[in-house]
Every structure is written in structure tokens, then in C-alpha cells.
Design an enzyme around this catalytic site. Structure first.
Site, PDB file in Angstrom:
ATOM      1  N   ARG A 133     -20.469   7.496 -33.568  1.00  0.00           N
ATOM      2  CA  ARG A 133     -19.178   8.140 -33.838  1.00  0.00           C
ATOM      3  C   ARG A 133     -18.605   8.808 -32.592  1.00  0.00           C
ATOM      4  O   ARG A 133     -17.387   8.861 -32.414  1.00  0.00           O
ATOM      5  CB  ARG A 133     -19.343   9.176 -34.959  1.00  0.00           C
ATOM      6  CG  ARG A 133     -19.847   8.614 -36.275  1.00  0.00           C
ATOM      7  CD  ARG A 133     -18.941   7.534 -36.822  1.00  0.00           C
ATOM      8  NE  ARG A 133     -17.687   8.087 -37.314  1.00  0.00           N
ATOM      9  CZ  ARG A 133     -16.655   7.346 -37.682  1.00  0.00           C
ATOM     10  NH1 ARG A 133     -16.702   6.031 -37.571  1.00  0.00           N
ATOM     11  NH2 ARG A 133     -15.553   7.918 -38.141  1.00  0.00           N
ATOM     12  N   HIS A 155     -18.707  10.702 -41.748  1.00  0.00           N
ATOM     13  CA  HIS A 155     -19.744   9.681 -41.658  1.00  0.00           C
ATOM     14  C   HIS A 155     -21.124  10.327 -41.501  1.00  0.00           C
ATOM     15  O   HIS A 155     -22.081   9.932 -42.174  1.00  0.00           O
ATOM     16  CB  HIS A 155     -19.476   8.743 -40.473  1.00  0.00           C
ATOM     17  CG  HIS A 155     -18.457   7.677 -40.756  1.00  0.00           C
ATOM     18  ND1 HIS A 155     -17.149   7.972 -41.045  1.00  0.00           N
ATOM     19  CD2 HIS A 155     -18.568   6.317 -40.797  1.00  0.00           C
ATOM     20  CE1 HIS A 155     -16.479   6.838 -41.245  1.00  0.00           C
ATOM     21  NE2 HIS A 155     -17.311   5.826 -41.108  1.00  0.00           N
ATOM     22  N   HIS A 214     -15.074  11.312 -32.778  1.00  0.00           N
ATOM     23  CA  HIS A 214     -15.627  12.649 -33.024  1.00  0.00           C
ATOM     24  C   HIS A 214     -16.167  13.247 -31.731  1.00  0.00           C
ATOM     25  O   HIS A 214     -16.646  12.509 -30.853  1.00  0.00           O
ATOM     26  CB  HIS A 214     -16.769  12.603 -34.045  1.00  0.00           C
ATOM     27  CG  HIS A 214     -16.317  12.455 -35.455  1.00  0.00           C
ATOM     28  ND1 HIS A 214     -15.584  13.414 -36.113  1.00  0.00           N
ATOM     29  CD2 HIS A 214     -16.498  11.447 -36.347  1.00  0.00           C
ATOM     30  CE1 HIS A 214     -15.325  13.002 -37.341  1.00  0.00           C
ATOM     31  NE2 HIS A 214     -15.866  11.810 -37.507  1.00  0.00           N
TER      32      HIS A 214
END
Length: 358
Positions: A171, A118, A177
């Protein structure tokens, strides 16, 4: 290793801090995670930019596809864990008292975590958009225009970094992540985008070149996967971990697996090549109507509306091979629609209207 465990444990502390103190911003952070979704490049950013500037639109697809391909290879090389399963399996916490990380419907991605796809996709496509916008102002010569260019430069790059930081925080917030993974993703995306600033050959690529590029990307990725599998290295090691530790089995989606992303990107690149080298594109986007703002606005509106309909097309997931084939076809249809089908239909509509008026 000890250093990596320390990096991960510090990352977990940051995630816990975000989930505890930024709860009020949960909806915004989830939204920014969707903003950074690489699939938005094909369904939103590309239709807008291609109709306004075909050079930028073409570059955007190439950057997105090659960037995501590099992301896949890096994921397979780096073997990056994701926080939501790492905290369940690590042995560094005493008495098995692993930290509790909240999960969300978009948390349970099945591929390795480093670098963040992303963050990488968002940074590369926004880098292309910002540099494209600034290319219009850099030609201004008079004094007041130079000042305006500097202000525009500062404004656009500020927007760029605000978006990248927001995507990165989102994220990390959803525990998909670690912080170092999103930072690596951002800078890797910028490097890929900058490389394509000096690759003008993509603008004149033939359909054969698109097909050769697709075959190379696919064969290299598949060969890399099979070669390591012969060495008893399973590059899909992350999928069973995701299935095991995801809080809700319904959140596991085959669309997030490594090969799903590869097939989706190869389909998009093939569709772009097919569209740009089609007679429909030459007739519509190279004709006299292509210079009209009304033509471009109609193409943008029709493209965005048509692509939203693709979201209602649900690909069956019970057979993995069938899923990949249909995913490739659907992904190829999207740029083909934007580049050839929609402009050609708008061209015919405008030509018919002009004949009636005459």
C-alpha cells in the site's frame, strides 16, 4: 501542522525508496495489495470458513463490517491525506519542486487515507482465522501435542505478520498510503478482532438484531456526516483531490468512495442475518448432511464458483443513488448465497442421490 508535514515528508522518502529499489517486486506488491482488499473477505475467506466452522464464518463477517465501519469514522475524524495528492499540494518543498511519485491503476482511491482500510481489514480477518485455527490445538494436553501447539502457534503468527507487513509495504509502494497510516490500520484491525473474541452474542443474533445493527450503523454514519456538513465541514473533501491529481481519470472508481464501502458492508451484514435466520439454512446446515465432509466440500466449491460469477455483474455508476441501492443488494446476495442458497441446493442434491441409491 509541522509535525504532520514532517511525518508526511519522511513517508514520501520511504515511498520513493520503495518505488526505486523494489521495482522488481512490483507484480508481487500489487498482488499483495489485492490480497488485503476487504472485498476478498466476502468472496473468498468467508465462503471457506463458514462451511468449515459457522461460528468463525459468522464472526468474520461481523469483524469485517464493524471494522470497516470504524475505519470510515476514523477516516472522517483524522482527515488523512494520501501521498499521491499530498505531494502535489503541500508547500513544504522549495521552489514547488514536489517529488515525483509513480501511480498505478489501484493507487487512486478517493477516500481519506488514515487509517488504511486494506491494512485494517487484512489484520482483523487474518487475526480471526489464526485464533480460530489455534483454538483447535490449544485443547491438546499431552507433552508432544503441547510442543506441536507451540510450533503451530509460532508458524501461524509468523504467517500473520508476514502477510500484514507485505500488505502494508504494498500500500505504501503504490503511493496510496503513508507508512504511519498502514501501521495504524493493522493495530486498529487487531483491536476490533480481539473485541469480538469476547462477544459471543453475535452467534445467536436474530434477524431483528441484524436489522437494528444495520440501522444504527447507517444512521450514525449519515448523522455524523450531515452534522459536520451543517458546520461547513465536508467529509467528502478527498474525492475532488483524488479526481484532480490521479494520473489517469479511468482509475477513479466510485466503488472506493466512503459511502460505497458503508453500503457494501451493510448489505453483507444484512445478507448474513437473512441467511442464518432462513428456513433453507436450518434445513441444510442444521440437518444430518451438515456433519458430512462431502457436504462441506461441495458447499465450499459451489460457493466459491458462484461468488466468482458476481464479479461479472457490473453495477451502473451513472446514477449514484442507483449504484448504492444495487451495491447493497449485490453485497447482501453474496453471504445469502453462501449461508442459505448453496447449502440448500447441495442438500437437495445429496438427498435426491441418496433416494436413488436406496
Amino acid at each position: 501542522s509541522i509535525k504532520m508535514d514532517l511525518l508526511h515528508s519522511n513517508g514520501v522518502l520511504i515511498i520513493q525508496h520503495l518505488q526505486r529499489d523494489y521495482r522488481a517486486y512490483q507484480d508481487f506488491l500489487n498482488f499483495m495489495s489485492h490480497v488485503g482488499d476487504p472485498r476478498n473477505i466476502f468472496s473468498i475467506y468467508f465462503p471457506l470458513w463458514f462451511q468449515l466452522n459457522q461460528v468463525v464464518g459468522t464472526k468474520m463477517i461481523w469483524v469485517a463490517v464493524i471494522g470497516d465501519w470504524f475505519n470510515l469514522i476514523f477516516k472522517w475524524i483524522l482527515f488523512g491525506h494520501r501521498p499521491y495528492w499530498w505531494v502535489q499540494e503541500t508547500m513544504i518543498y522549495p521552489n514547488q519542486s514536489s517529488p515525483c511519485l509513480e501511480q498505478f491503476p489501484i493507487t487512486c482511491e478517493t477516500g481519506p487515507g488514515s487509517p488504511s482500510g486494506h491494512a485494517m481489514g487484512s489484520s482483523c480477518v487474518w487475526y480471526v482465522m489464526v485464533t480460530a485455527a489455534l483454538s483447535y490445538t490449544v485443547r491438546w494436553k499431552d507433552k508432544s501435542a503441547v510442543t506441536l501447539h507451540r510450533l503451530t502457534w509460532s508458524f501461524l503468527w509468523s504467517i500473520f505478520w508476514i502477510i500484514q507487513i507485505s500488505v502494508c509495504i504494498s500500500r505504501v509502494f503504490i503511493a496510496t498510503h503513508f507508512p504511519h497510516q498502514v501501521v495504524l490500520g493493522v493495530f486498529a484491525g487487531i483491536l476490533v478482532a480481539e473485541a469480538f473474541e469476547h462477544t459471543p452474542a453475535i452467534q445467536t443474533a436474530s434477524l431483528r438484531m441484524y436489522i437494528k445493527t444495520n440501522l444504527f450503523l447507517f444512521i450514525f454514519a449519515l448523522g455524523f456526516y450531515l452534522s459536520l456538513k451543517l458546520l461547513d465541514i465536508d467529509l467528502l473533501w478527498s474525492v475532488p483531490k483524488a479526481k484532480k491529481w490521479c494520473a489517469n481519470p479511468d482509475w477513479i472508481n466510485i466503488d472506493t468512495t466512503p459511502f460505497a464501502g458503508l453500503v457494501r458492508n451493510l448489505g453483507a451484514l444484512f445478507g448474513l442475518g437473512l441467511g442464518i435466520n432462513s428456513e433453507m439454512f436450518i434445513t441444510s446446515c442444521k440437518g444430518k448432511n451438515s456433519c458430512k465432509m462431502s457436504f462441506r466440500i461441495l458447499c465450499i466449491a459451489a460457493s466459491l464458483a458462484t461468488l466468482q460469477l458476481y464479479n461479472f455483474v457490473k453495477i451502473p455508476t451513472h446514477t449514484e443513488c442507483l449504484f448504492y441501492i444495487l451495491s447493497f443488494c449485490k453485497s447482501a446476495a453474496m453471504p445469502l448465497t453462501v449461508v442459505a442458497l448453496v447449502p440448500y441446493c447441495v442438500h437437495l442434491l445429496m438427498r435426491t442421490t441418496e433416494k436413488k441409491l436406496n
